[in-house]
Design an enzyme around this catalytic site. Structure first.
Site, PDB file in Angstrom:
ATOM      1  N   ASN A 133      29.092  91.910 107.110  1.00 21.12           N
ATOM      2  CA  ASN A 133      27.957  91.601 106.240  1.00 21.12           C
ATOM      3  C   ASN A 133      27.331  92.895 105.758  1.00 21.12           C
ATOM      4  O   ASN A 133      27.261  93.880 106.500  1.00 21.12           O
ATOM      5  CB  ASN A 133      26.901  90.797 107.007  1.00 21.12           C
ATOM      6  CG  ASN A 133      27.448  89.449 107.428  1.00 21.12           C
ATOM      7  OD1 ASN A 133      28.102  88.775 106.647  1.00 21.12           O
ATOM      8  ND2 ASN A 133      27.210  89.078 108.671  1.00 21.12           N
ATOM      9  N   VAL A 188      21.539  99.449 102.981  1.00 26.12           N
ATOM     10  CA  VAL A 188      22.854  99.486 102.329  1.00 26.12           C
ATOM     11  C   VAL A 188      23.695 100.662 102.832  1.00 26.12           C
ATOM     12  O   VAL A 188      23.151 101.681 103.266  1.00 26.12           O
ATOM     13  CB  VAL A 188      22.724  99.578 100.779  1.00 26.12           C
ATOM     14  CG1 VAL A 188      22.250  98.258 100.197  1.00 26.12           C
ATOM     15  CG2 VAL A 188      21.830 100.723 100.379  1.00 26.12           C
ATOM     16  N   ASN A 189      25.008 100.479 102.743  1.00 28.96           N
ATOM     17  CA  ASN A 189      25.986 101.511 103.127  1.00 28.96           C
ATOM     18  C   ASN A 189      25.873 101.921 104.586  1.00 28.96           C
ATOM     19  O   ASN A 189      26.259 103.027 104.965  1.00 28.96           O
ATOM     20  CB  ASN A 189      25.857 102.772 102.239  1.00 28.96           C
ATOM     21  CG  ASN A 189      26.108 102.454 100.791  1.00 28.96           C
ATOM     22  OD1 ASN A 189      26.894 101.540 100.487  1.00 28.96           O
ATOM     23  ND2 ASN A 189      25.468 103.172  99.895  1.00 28.96           N
ATOM     24  N   ARG A 190      25.314 101.025 105.413  1.00 29.12           N
ATOM     25  CA  ARG A 190      25.131 101.309 106.840  1.00 29.12           C
ATOM     26  C   ARG A 190      24.245 102.541 107.085  1.00 29.12           C
ATOM     27  O   ARG A 190      24.306 103.161 108.137  1.00 29.12           O
ATOM     28  CB  ARG A 190      26.496 101.517 107.543  1.00 29.12           C
ATOM     29  CG  ARG A 190      27.436 100.309 107.477  1.00 29.12           C
ATOM     30  CD  ARG A 190      26.873  99.162 108.302  1.00 29.12           C
ATOM     31  NE  ARG A 190      27.832  98.120 108.612  1.00 29.12           N
ATOM     32  CZ  ARG A 190      27.906  96.927 108.012  1.00 29.12           C
ATOM     33  NH1 ARG A 190      27.106  96.632 106.997  1.00 29.12           N
ATOM     34  NH2 ARG A 190      28.780  96.030 108.418  1.00 29.12           N
ATOM     35  N   LEU A 191      23.428 102.882 106.076  1.00 29.98           N
ATOM     36  CA  LEU A 191      22.489 104.011 106.252  1.00 29.98           C
ATOM     37  C   LEU A 191      21.143 103.434 106.694  1.00 29.98           C
ATOM     38  O   LEU A 191      20.161 103.420 105.956  1.00 29.98           O
ATOM     39  CB  LEU A 191      22.345 104.804 104.946  1.00 29.98           C
ATOM     40  CG  LEU A 191      23.614 105.508 104.488  1.00 29.98           C
ATOM     41  CD1 LEU A 191      23.360 106.291 103.198  1.00 29.98           C
ATOM     42  CD2 LEU A 191      24.121 106.460 105.576  1.00 29.98           C
TER      43      LEU A 191
END
Ligand code: FMN
Length: 213
Positions: free
Chosen positions: A10, A190-193
């Protein structure tokens, strides 16, 4: 090895958690996040994972419901003779963990447990529905029992003997308060940041800093 789970992925698109948005007090920050979880109709927003470790140093976790909190700590209720109760007795250090998936948020809270005052436990016990009171009284939480019928018989026997009686809080059942020294607010981005903001107690107050995701 089964790799089908590899494809479950996800995207976390939560709000930002930036330093200028933080409340200087972690309890106030927690309240804002809990309010948002409750106002968004999330299922069981007060449910948290309680992690305890006894003298064997083997951590164990389970869900409990947060029932109160103030600027000192976080309260839940349980059976003091349960496995968690025995572990807390051996080692008062532990942690609670909230996960509100719809908001992409996690809160880790670490500190030390203490039993709350008996009057407070009685107050809460007396506010519970009768069935919950009876269940707390008759269930030897975390003990091995032979069958489901055994439990139901404990219930029936108790009910037969206490018709029309008020139910008194048993001394083995009550609240613990976790008094934190450490909070982590995690906001999925977002972007796992992701944003990770820590509040750590010092002698002069709460020190905050950011950790890499
Ligand atoms: C949604 C949910 C809420 C729960 N709330 C509590 C609670 O407030 N207090 C409690 O003692 N157990 C609660 N339980 C049961 C615990 O997870 C656990 O099974 C029980 O406390 C025994 O744990 P122990 O053997 O590690 O002591 C809850 C379980 C779930 C799934």
């Amino acid at each position: 090895m089964e790799t089908i789970l590899y494809n479950i992925r996800n995207e976390y698109r939560g709000d930002s958690l930036l330093e200028e948005q933080l409340d200087p007090n972690p309890f106030t920050q927690f309240k804002a996040w809990l309010d948002m979880a409750m106002n968004n109709g999330l299922p069981e927003p007060t449910a948290c994972t309680l992690i305890t470790t006894g003298t064997d140093l083997k951590p164990s976790g389970r869900i409990v419901l947060l029932k109160d909190f103030d600027h000192e700590g976080f309260v839940f209720f349980t059976n003091y003779n349960s496995r968690k109760g025995r572990q807390i007795n051996e080692n008062p250090n532990g942690s609670i963990l909230f996960f509100w998936p719809d908001l992409f948020r996690q809160v880790r809270i670490e500190g030390c447990f203490a039993k709350i005052h008996e009057d407070e436990s009685a107050n809460y016990f007396n506010s519970r529905p009768e069935e919950s009171q009876i269940s707390s009284i008759i269930s030897p939480q975390s003990e091995i029992i032979p069958t489901r019928n055994f439990l139901e018989k404990l219930w029936d026997d108790y009910v037969d003997m206490h018709k029309n009686n008020a139910h008194e809080r048993p001394t083995f059942w009550g609240g613990y308060k976790l008094m934190p020294t450490y909070f982590e607010f995690w906001q999925g981005r977002v972007n796992r940041l992701h944003d990770r903001i820590i509040y750590e107690q010092t002698e002069t107050g709460w020190n905050t800093y950011r950790l890499a995701p």
